[in-house]
Design a protein around this motif. Structure first.
Motif, PDB file in Angstrom:
ATOM      1  N   TYR A   1      48.685  33.863  33.389  1.00  0.00           N
ATOM      2  CA  TYR A   1      47.944  35.102  33.128  1.00  0.00           C
ATOM      3  C   TYR A   1      48.760  35.958  32.170  1.00  0.00           C
TER       4      TYR A   1
ATOM      5  N   GLU B   1      47.395  39.075  30.788  1.00  0.00           N
ATOM      6  CA  GLU B   1      47.190  40.491  31.096  1.00  0.00           C
ATOM      7  C   GLU B   1      46.216  40.668  32.250  1.00  0.00           C
TER       8      GLU B   1
ATOM      9  N   GLN C   1      41.896  44.384  38.203  1.00  0.00           N
ATOM     10  CA  GLN C   1      43.325  44.384  38.543  1.00  0.00           C
ATOM     11  C   GLN C   1      43.993  45.641  38.010  1.00  0.00           C
TER      12      GLN C   1
ATOM     13  N   GLY D   1      34.892  36.088  39.980  1.00  0.00           N
ATOM     14  CA  GLY D   1      35.083  35.763  38.578  1.00  0.00           C
ATOM     15  C   GLY D   1      35.730  36.889  37.801  1.00  0.00           C
TER      16      GLY D   1
ATOM     17  N   GLY E   1      38.519  38.358  38.804  1.00  0.00           N
ATOM     18  CA  GLY E   1      39.949  38.420  39.153  1.00  0.00           C
ATOM     19  C   GLY E   1      40.180  39.304  40.363  1.00  0.00           C
TER      20      GLY E   1
ATOM     21  N   THR F   1      40.381  38.627  43.548  1.00  0.00           N
ATOM     22  CA  THR F   1      41.274  38.158  44.612  1.00  0.00           C
ATOM     23  C   THR F   1      42.715  38.588  44.329  1.00  0.00           C
TER      24      THR F   1
HETATM   25  P1  AMP Z   1      38.312  35.774  41.392  1.00  0.00           P
HETATM   26  O1  AMP Z   1      37.424  36.839  40.815  1.00  0.00           O
HETATM   27  O2  AMP Z   1      39.363  36.316  42.240  1.00  0.00           O
HETATM   28  O3  AMP Z   1      37.481  34.725  42.084  1.00  0.00           O
HETATM   29  O4  AMP Z   1      39.084  35.067  40.175  1.00  0.00           O
HETATM   30  C1  AMP Z   1      38.460  34.295  39.233  1.00  0.00           C
HETATM   31  C2  AMP Z   1      39.415  33.424  38.437  1.00  0.00           C
HETATM   32  O5  AMP Z   1      40.174  34.199  37.534  1.00  0.00           O
HETATM   33  C3  AMP Z   1      40.423  32.646  39.255  1.00  0.00           C
HETATM   34  O6  AMP Z   1      40.387  31.302  38.819  1.00  0.00           O
HETATM   35  C4  AMP Z   1      41.760  33.253  38.940  1.00  0.00           C
HETATM   36  O7  AMP Z   1      42.786  32.302  38.981  1.00  0.00           O
HETATM   37  C5  AMP Z   1      41.550  33.785  37.529  1.00  0.00           C
HETATM   38  N1  AMP Z   1      42.335  34.989  37.216  1.00  0.00           N
HETATM   39  C6  AMP Z   1      42.654  36.009  38.024  1.00  0.00           C
HETATM   40  N2  AMP Z   1      43.345  36.951  37.365  1.00  0.00           N
HETATM   41  C7  AMP Z   1      43.489  36.530  36.092  1.00  0.00           C
HETATM   42  C8  AMP Z   1      44.123  37.075  34.926  1.00  0.00           C
HETATM   43  N3  AMP Z   1      44.719  38.255  34.940  1.00  0.00           N
HETATM   44  N4  AMP Z   1      44.070  36.352  33.787  1.00  0.00           N
HETATM   45  C9  AMP Z   1      43.431  35.150  33.764  1.00  0.00           C
HETATM   46  N5  AMP Z   1      42.814  34.589  34.825  1.00  0.00           N
HETATM   47  C10 AMP Z   1      42.842  35.266  35.981  1.00  0.00           C
END
Ligand code: AMP
Length: 432
Positions: free
Chosen positions: A21, A23, A28, A48, A50, A52
């Motif tokens: 990652y 940024e 976040q 999607g 990020g 989590t």
């Molecule tokens: P989530 O919305 O938590 O289900 O995350 C979706 C996807 O985004 C997951 O595959 C994470 O690994 C990825 N992800 C989370 N944060 C970042 C970030 N800052 N940059 C790139 N990918 C990310």
């Protein structure tokens, strides 16, 4: 903005960098500093985005900063509740990845898995528990775990928990927790039900909304194919075969429908697996792993089973049946176009589903692009033209008698004809 500017520790920055990652995502950027300040949060963020990491990273930091980190036996100081086993396992995996340079221990507690092993692990002591509500309550009642020292509570995909009828279980779990705690509520949609739950659980929460409510990710191309019901399977096989798609998540409404479509696709020469709530946890994990590893091309899933699936850059999502609940459309589409990757979401819509489509478009406040020439006889998707017996609007949970024994449905796509061949992808009529 960088992750370092958000005030995260070296151990977490290292884990984030190792994940590649560069940024922080918008959720976040907004949630992490607020959570680090110890405030309660009500976040409207779909999968999607990020989300989590937006609660896991600060949670790990708060726990590792605390004085009790070296206390033995370990006591549960953070509880993350999720609606489904799949999401719990996904969150657990994230906690393990982001926390790998920290001396914290996490257990996942879900139904359908061995209770003996969970009991042993819980009794051994852990800092974080990721759980589905029912199994957690069993463990608390059997005194395998105490929640009396939980400092941080996270409800992930809270809207889905309410949809699945978990409100009484959530209330029961609240009674096991200390009153003084930090609480974080994440939900894809912020309905009145969610606001009411937030009012009970949260203390002066900071509200964060990253995507417009009920919006789908901008990176997802959505299209509707108007198609007679009995032609859907043929079109599906054709789309997969002709485009040589490698990883396709297909949504159906019923468990029975998932099993049937899995078999039909296999007959069409497409490697497929079904994922639904009647399968054992072992079978669900196996289906998911095969899909992630590329051993099967198609995963046919029901909404509940697909909840929490996080597959890196899943490129194609197909609604074989439209969902009964319009919000589920948003959840389904959230499986693709994650974290900025582009994705394609296609809906095969029969005239009987015109009302469901209208409900979805009303929620989205826009029309989804129609494919002008599907290669099949055109059908009307206007509500007023829908067949009188709108069969799909049966209440959820009732048995589906509609497709009963008329197998196989539709024309065998392997039979060469004017519309082409699913296996070779050759086609003579129409344009996709
Ligand atoms: P989530 O919305 O938590 O289900 O995350 C979706 C996807 O985004 C997951 O595959 C994470 O690994 C990825 N992800 C989370 N944060 C970042 C970030 N800052 N940059 C790139 N990918 C990310």
């Amino acid at each position: 903005m960088s992750f370092a500017q958000l005030g995260l520790s070296e151990a977490l920055l290292k884990a984030v960098t190792e994940q590649g990652y560069t940024e922080p995502t918008p959720i976040q950027q907004r949630a992490i500093p607020i959570i680090l300040q110890g405030k309660d949060v009500l976040a409207g963020a779909q999968t999607g985005t990020g989300k989590t990491a937006s609660f896991t990273l600060p949670l790990l930091q708060l726990l590792s900063d605390s004085d009790v980190i070296h206390q033995k036996p370990r006591r549960v100081r953070a509880l993350i509740l999720t609606p489904t086993r799949e999401l719990a396992m996904q969150v657990h995996e994230n906690v393990s990845i982001y926390g790998k340079h920290l001396p914290l221990h996490t257990e996942v507690v879900v139904g359908g898995a061995s209770i003996k092993m969970q009991t042993r692990n819980l009794k051994h002591g852990c800092d974080i528990v990721v759980a589905t509500p029912g199994r957690l309550i069993d463990h608390v009642q059997q005194k395998n775990v105490s929640l009396a020292h939980v400092d941080i509570l996270v409800l992930d995909e809270a809207d889905r928990m309410l949809d699945m009828g978990f409100l009484p279980s959530i209330r029961q779990i609240m009674a096991y927790l200390p009153k003084q705690r930090q609480s974080l509520l994440f939900s894809a949609t912020v309905s009145n039900g969610i606001k009411a739950l937030a009012a009970q659980l949260l203390n002066k929460p900071v509200e964060i909304e990253v995507a417009r409510q009920n919006a789908t990710a901008d990176t997802v191309t959505e299209r509707v194919y108007g198609i007679p019901r009995e032609r859907k399977r043929e079109l599906l096989s054709y789309l997969i075969g002709s485009n040589n798609w490698k990883q396709v998540l297909v949504f159906v409404r019923t468990k029975h429908g998932a099993d049937r479509l899995e078999k039909q696709l296999i007959q069409d020469g497409i490697r497929s697996a079904a994922l639904h709530g009647d399968k054992s946890q072992g079978a669900r994990t196996k289906a998911l792993e095969s899909f992630k590893d590329g051993k099967v091309t198609v995963l046919v899933a029901t909404d509940i089973a697909a909840r929490g699936l996080d597959i890196d850059s899943l490129p194609h999502v197909i609604n074989y049946d439209l969902p009964q609940v319009p919000e589920d459309y948003v959840h389904r589409i959230g499986r693709t176009g994650r974290a900025g990757a582009s994705g394609e979401a296609l809906s095969l819509v029969s005239p009987e589903e015109a009302q469901l489509l209208a409900d979805i478009e009303k929620l989205l406040q826009r029309q989804i692009t129609r494919v002008a020439d599907t290669g099949y006889e055109p059908v009307s998707l206007r509500v007023q033209d829908a067949p009188k017996k709108a069969a799909p609007s049966k209440p959820a949970g009732k048995k589906d008698f509609r497709h009963k024994p008329k197998a196989p449905i539709g024309r065998d796509p392997r039979a060469k004809g004017p519309r082409g061949d699913a296996k070779t992808g050759r086609r003579t009529g129409g344009r996709v």
